[in-house]
Design an enzyme around this catalytic site. Structure first.
Site, PDB file in Angstrom:
ATOM      1  N   GLU A   2       0.762  -1.182  -0.064  1.00  0.00           N
ATOM      2  CA  GLU A   2      -0.445   0.255  -0.647  1.00  0.00           C
ATOM      3  C   GLU A   2       0.976   1.192  -0.243  1.00  0.00           C
ATOM      4  O   GLU A   2       0.491   2.125   0.604  1.00  0.00           O
ATOM      5  CB  GLU A   2      -1.084  -0.091   1.283  1.00  0.00           C
ATOM      6  CG  GLU A   2      -1.905  -1.156   0.828  1.00  0.00           C
ATOM      7  CD  GLU A   2      -2.911  -0.845   2.003  1.00  0.00           C
ATOM      8  OE1 GLU A   2      -3.044   0.025   3.248  1.00  0.00           O
ATOM      9  OE2 GLU A   2      -4.151  -1.530   2.139  1.00  0.00           O
TER      10      GLU A   2
ATOM     11  N   GLU B 186      -6.088  -8.052  -1.333  1.00  0.00           N
ATOM     12  CA  GLU B 186      -6.676  -8.004   0.110  1.00  0.00           C
ATOM     13  C   GLU B 186      -7.594  -7.776   0.131  1.00  0.00           C
ATOM     14  O   GLU B 186      -7.796  -6.589  -1.211  1.00  0.00           O
ATOM     15  CB  GLU B 186      -5.556  -7.348   1.006  1.00  0.00           C
ATOM     16  CG  GLU B 186      -4.587  -7.315   1.902  1.00  0.00           C
ATOM     17  CD  GLU B 186      -3.706  -6.434   2.578  1.00  0.00           C
ATOM     18  OE1 GLU B 186      -4.787  -5.529   3.291  1.00  0.00           O
ATOM     19  OE2 GLU B 186      -2.270  -5.341   2.848  1.00  0.00           O
TER      20      GLU B 186
HETATM   21  C1  BG6 Z   1      -4.428  -3.007   5.246  1.00  0.00           C
HETATM   22  C2  BG6 Z   1      -3.084  -3.395   5.470  1.00  0.00           C
HETATM   23  O1  BG6 Z   1      -4.791  -1.205   5.049  1.00  0.00           O
HETATM   24  O2  BG6 Z   1      -5.986  -2.732   4.519  1.00  0.00           O
HETATM   25  C3  BG6 Z   1      -2.760  -4.331   6.580  1.00  0.00           C
HETATM   26  O3  BG6 Z   1      -2.000  -3.366   4.241  1.00  0.00           O
HETATM   27  C4  BG6 Z   1      -4.476  -4.141   6.953  1.00  0.00           C
HETATM   28  O4  BG6 Z   1      -2.273  -4.540   7.327  1.00  0.00           O
HETATM   29  C5  BG6 Z   1      -5.506  -4.207   6.790  1.00  0.00           C
HETATM   30  O5  BG6 Z   1      -3.979  -4.968   8.271  1.00  0.00           O
HETATM   31  C6  BG6 Z   1      -6.667  -4.043   7.158  1.00  0.00           C
HETATM   32  O6  BG6 Z   1      -6.618  -2.891   7.666  1.00  0.00           O
HETATM   33  P1  BG6 Z   1      -7.203  -3.247   9.263  1.00  0.00           P
HETATM   34  O7  BG6 Z   1      -6.989  -1.611   9.557  1.00  0.00           O
HETATM   35  O8  BG6 Z   1      -8.665  -3.432   9.352  1.00  0.00           O
HETATM   36  O9  BG6 Z   1      -6.275  -4.119  10.181  1.00  0.00           O
END
Ligand code: BG6
Length: 477
Positions: free
Chosen positions: A182, A376
């Site tokens: 990211e 993701e």
């Molecule tokens: C992304 C990141 O922004 O979202 C992860 O690459 C992160 O590291 C994921 O865990 C989900 O975000 P959060 O804040 O719900 O853990």
């Protein structure tokens, strides 16, 4: 959903070292920035305060990443569960501080390297393709405190040494890589990917854009090393993509949406995939008083060593509003914006938008014509286990199902999609809040926000559902 997904589609799941491993001070590991960031809902607020300087304060704060879910010791068990689900690939990251504890050492830590040998070998033994993020929000703390983070050009050399070490060590058995997780997220939270605090430039456009430039050069060097190591390697960029909508058809909002999309969604990938700064970069810099230090050779490197694919995360869309002062803001949406009345939101306020994923896939493929990899996606939710530790997480299944449908539609649109690795395939510590209770997993981990509990793993309903999705290559969802 008949026959939509290619036969070699990479179904899997994703984690990051700092959010799962724990063992934060074992086997020679140094402190990373996240090791010095307190957990809790106000985590991003704390690190955005002018006083924050990474001083550990265990008397007043908890540090959940120190223990994580103990994946460092339990990775064999976890990878066996991934294999049981049928994973074709597992995306994880290498903790830079296990290899170079302070980032500046000239020789790597063999114990750290051995650990990832074992993780990679465990994947391969189960027929799971490893997908490695070289840097996922876990740069050595020393590089942030003594060097002021990525705005300092010296980090390029330190990263290059780290990237060379891991790419040459593992590059003959690991085909899929990504450079920075990211990378564009620094627009909203520069501490995680650039190591910038308010004291070292988190609020200054000059620092952020210089940090990005240094990361682009570093990323190109990693691409170069990867391809020299093994011509089979495919190495991608990784961006946070949030489909943008204008709040209404007022041309002013449409224009603002275009500008925001360029500045946030495309700026980094335009450089990493396109090989040059895009046409709008100059005006973006000028409007914020940025003057980049670009050294001879930088632009050639960027041009010659572009990424092979576009990795991206997708959780939510964002609604851009410049003209309606009374519009309700999207509370909790990580990227802010106006509340979109057509969308529901997660328990944490992230707006759920599978159609936005189809749009994202089309926008990205239209622009770059390179394979896309959704590395993701997922729903952070509160899970309530019954007396047998079973979680009937239909809400998570619905979320994933809708997004997989959107992927199938995008493939029908003609988009080339390599794979899908839902985030936090096993429950882990949240990035933005440091909580365990914000769970994404298909596997439940019995730990609370203080990382107390047995740490036992339990299959959720979504585990069995995803197993079926993979077994039918996305036909039975
Ligand atoms: C992304 C990141 O922004 O979202 C992860 O690459 C992160 O590291 C994921 O865990 C989900 O975000 P959060 O804040 O719900 O853990």
């Amino acid at each position: 959903m008949k026959g939509k997904f290619p036969q070699d589609f990479m179904w899997g799941g994703a984690t990051a070292a700092n959010q799962v491993e724990g063992a934060y001070d074992q086997d020679g590991k140094g402190l990373s920035i996240v090791d010095a960031i307190p957990g809790g809902k106000d985590r991003l607020k704390i690190v955005s305060s002018p006083e924050f300087d990474f001083t550990l304060d265990p008397a007043n704060h908890t540090y959940p990443n120190h223990k994580g879910i103990d994946h460092y010791h339990r990775f064999q068990e976890d990878i066996a569960l991934f294999a049981e689900m049928g994973f074709k690939c597992y995306r994880f990251s290498i903790a830079w501080t296990r290899i170079y504890p302070n980032g500046v050492e000239q020789e790597p830590e063999e114990a750290g390297l051995k650990h990832y040998d074992q993780v990679i070998d465990a994947c391969i033994a189960h027929g799971i393709e490893p997908v490695i993020t070289i840097s996922h929000y876990e740069m050595p703390l020393h590089l942030a405190t003594a060097f002021g983070g990525w705005k300092n050009r010296e980090l390029i050399g330190h990263f290059e040494r780290f990237a060379r070490t891991v790419l040459t060590r593992y590059g003959h058995k690991v085909k899929y890589w990504m450079t920075f997780n990211e990378i564009n997220s620094a627009a909203h939270f520069p501490i995680m990917s650039q190591g910038l605090t308010v004291k070292t430039g988190a609020l200054e456009a000059q620092a952020k854009f210089q940090a990005w430039h240094n990361q682009f050069v570093a990323s190109s060097l990693a691409v170069k090393i990867a391809h020299e190591t093994n011509a089979q390697i495919q190495i991608g960029c990784m961006i946070l993509f949030a489909t943008n909508y204008a709040y209404d058809c007022n041309p002013v909002n449409q224009l603002e949406t275009l500008k925001e999309t360029q500045a946030f969604n495309f700026y980094c990938a335009d450089v990493q995939a396109g090989g040059k700064y895009p046409y709008y970069a100059k005006s973006l810099w000028q409007s914020q008083g940025v003057e980049l230090d670009i050294q001879p050779g930088d632009l050639e490197l960027i041009k010659q060593h572009t990424v092979d694919y576009i990795g991206f995360s997708y959780y939510m869309s964002s609604t851009i509003n410049k003209t309606n002062p009374d519009a309700v803001t999207a509370q909790g949406n990580l990227l802010g914006g106006a509340r979109n009345p057509f969308l529901e939101a997660s328990d944490w306020g992230w707006e759920i938008d599978p159609v936005g994923l189809r749009i994202a896939l089309n926008q990205l493929y239209d622009r770059y014509e390179k394979p896309l990899f959704i590395v993701e996606n997922g729903l952070g939710a509160v899970d309530k286990p019954d007396e047998n530790h079973y979680i009937a997480d239909d809400y998570r299944i619905n979320y994933l199902r809708q997004h997989i449908e959107a992927m199938a539609e995008a493939i029908e649109d003609g988009v080339e999609l390599m794979g899908y690795t839902p985030w936090g395939c096993i429950d882990l510590v949240s990035m933005s809040t440091g909580e365990m209770s914000k769970r994404y997993g298909l596997i439940y981990v019995d730990l609370d926000d203080k990382i107390s509990g047995t740490g036992n793993r339990y299959r959720k309903k979504s585990f069995h559902w995803y197993q079926k999705v993979i077994a039918t290559n996305g036909e039975d969802i």
